[in-house]
Motif scaffolding. Structure first.
Motif, PDB file in Angstrom:
ATOM      1  N   GLN A  94       0.822  -1.204   0.000  1.00  0.00           N
ATOM      2  CA  GLN A  94       0.000   0.000   0.000  1.00  0.00           C
ATOM      3  C   GLN A  94       0.860   1.260   0.000  1.00  0.00           C
ATOM      4  O   GLN A  94       0.523   2.251  -0.641  1.00  0.00           O
ATOM      5  CB  GLN A  94      -0.966   0.011   1.195  1.00  0.00           C
ATOM      6  N   ALA A  95       2.001   1.217   0.669  1.00  0.00           N
ATOM      7  CA  ALA A  95       2.890   2.383   0.692  1.00  0.00           C
ATOM      8  C   ALA A  95       3.385   2.720  -0.716  1.00  0.00           C
ATOM      9  O   ALA A  95       3.499   3.897  -1.081  1.00  0.00           O
ATOM     10  CB  ALA A  95       4.071   2.140   1.621  1.00  0.00           C
ATOM     11  N   ASP A  96       3.660   1.700  -1.531  1.00  0.00           N
ATOM     12  CA  ASP A  96       4.087   1.936  -2.915  1.00  0.00           C
ATOM     13  C   ASP A  96       2.947   2.524  -3.741  1.00  0.00           C
ATOM     14  O   ASP A  96       3.159   3.447  -4.530  1.00  0.00           O
ATOM     15  CB  ASP A  96       4.584   0.641  -3.567  1.00  0.00           C
ATOM     16  N   ASP A  98       0.435   4.273  -2.552  1.00  0.00           N
ATOM     17  CA  ASP A  98       0.245   5.648  -2.067  1.00  0.00           C
ATOM     18  C   ASP A  98       1.267   6.594  -2.679  1.00  0.00           C
ATOM     19  O   ASP A  98       0.929   7.715  -3.070  1.00  0.00           O
ATOM     20  CB  ASP A  98       0.340   5.701  -0.540  1.00  0.00           C
ATOM     21  N   ARG A  99       2.508   6.149  -2.771  1.00  0.00           N
ATOM     22  CA  ARG A  99       3.556   6.993  -3.348  1.00  0.00           C
ATOM     23  C   ARG A  99       3.294   7.253  -4.831  1.00  0.00           C
ATOM     24  O   ARG A  99       3.435   8.378  -5.310  1.00  0.00           O
ATOM     25  CB  ARG A  99       4.929   6.347  -3.149  1.00  0.00           C
ATOM     26  N   GLN A 101       0.347   7.187  -6.323  1.00  0.00           N
ATOM     27  CA  GLN A 101      -0.824   8.060  -6.419  1.00  0.00           C
ATOM     28  C   GLN A 101      -0.458   9.507  -6.088  1.00  0.00           C
ATOM     29  O   GLN A 101      -0.976  10.434  -6.715  1.00  0.00           O
ATOM     30  CB  GLN A 101      -1.936   7.550  -5.511  1.00  0.00           C
ATOM     31  N   ALA A 102       0.443   9.691  -5.132  1.00  0.00           N
ATOM     32  CA  ALA A 102       0.901  11.045  -4.809  1.00  0.00           C
ATOM     33  C   ALA A 102       1.652  11.657  -5.983  1.00  0.00           C
ATOM     34  O   ALA A 102       1.489  12.841  -6.297  1.00  0.00           O
ATOM     35  CB  ALA A 102       1.777  11.017  -3.558  1.00  0.00           C
TER      36      ALA A 102
END
Length: 115
Positions: A94-96, A98-99, A101-102
């Motif tokens: 999920q962190a990847d 999120d990054r 998408q940011a």
């Protein structure tokens, strides 16, 4: 060394090279990362891990590098097509996601937020 010894299509060589491209991108060595990304093959990567997400992973990485290079429109186009596939395949942390998408939204500074 793997490519030289076992050939350009060696599965391990592609896997290691993918990791290298990500590290170079993280380190801001964008041009080196773009050069190393050229020639990476989704089929060879899939053979090494049987993960069906390699095509969108490579597109997301290309999009990220384009953003880092100041080519925002092309980078966002690749990210916009890759992210939904990566989410659907549930292949990334999920962190990847999120990054990515940011980056798509223009966060994170640099050329990505210049538009």
């Amino acid at each position: 060394g793997l490519r030289e010894h076992y050939g350009a299509d060696n599965v391990a060589a592609h896997s290691f090279r993918y990791a290298l491209v990500r590290m170079l991108a993280d380190d801001g060595r964008t041009e080196e990362a773009r050069q190393a990304l050229d020639g990476l093959d989704a089929t060879a990567l899939t053979a090494g891990s049987s993960n069906p997400a390699w095509p969108p992973r490579l597109d997301a990485l290309r999009g990220r590098l384009l953003l880092q290079s100041g080519e925002a429109e092309a980078g966002r186009r690749l990210l916009a097509s890759a992210i939904p596939l990566l989410v659907e395949l549930d292949s990334e942390d999920q962190a990847d996601i999120d990054r990515l998408q940011a980056l798509l939204a223009g966060a994170g500074g640099g050329p990505a937020s210049a538009d």
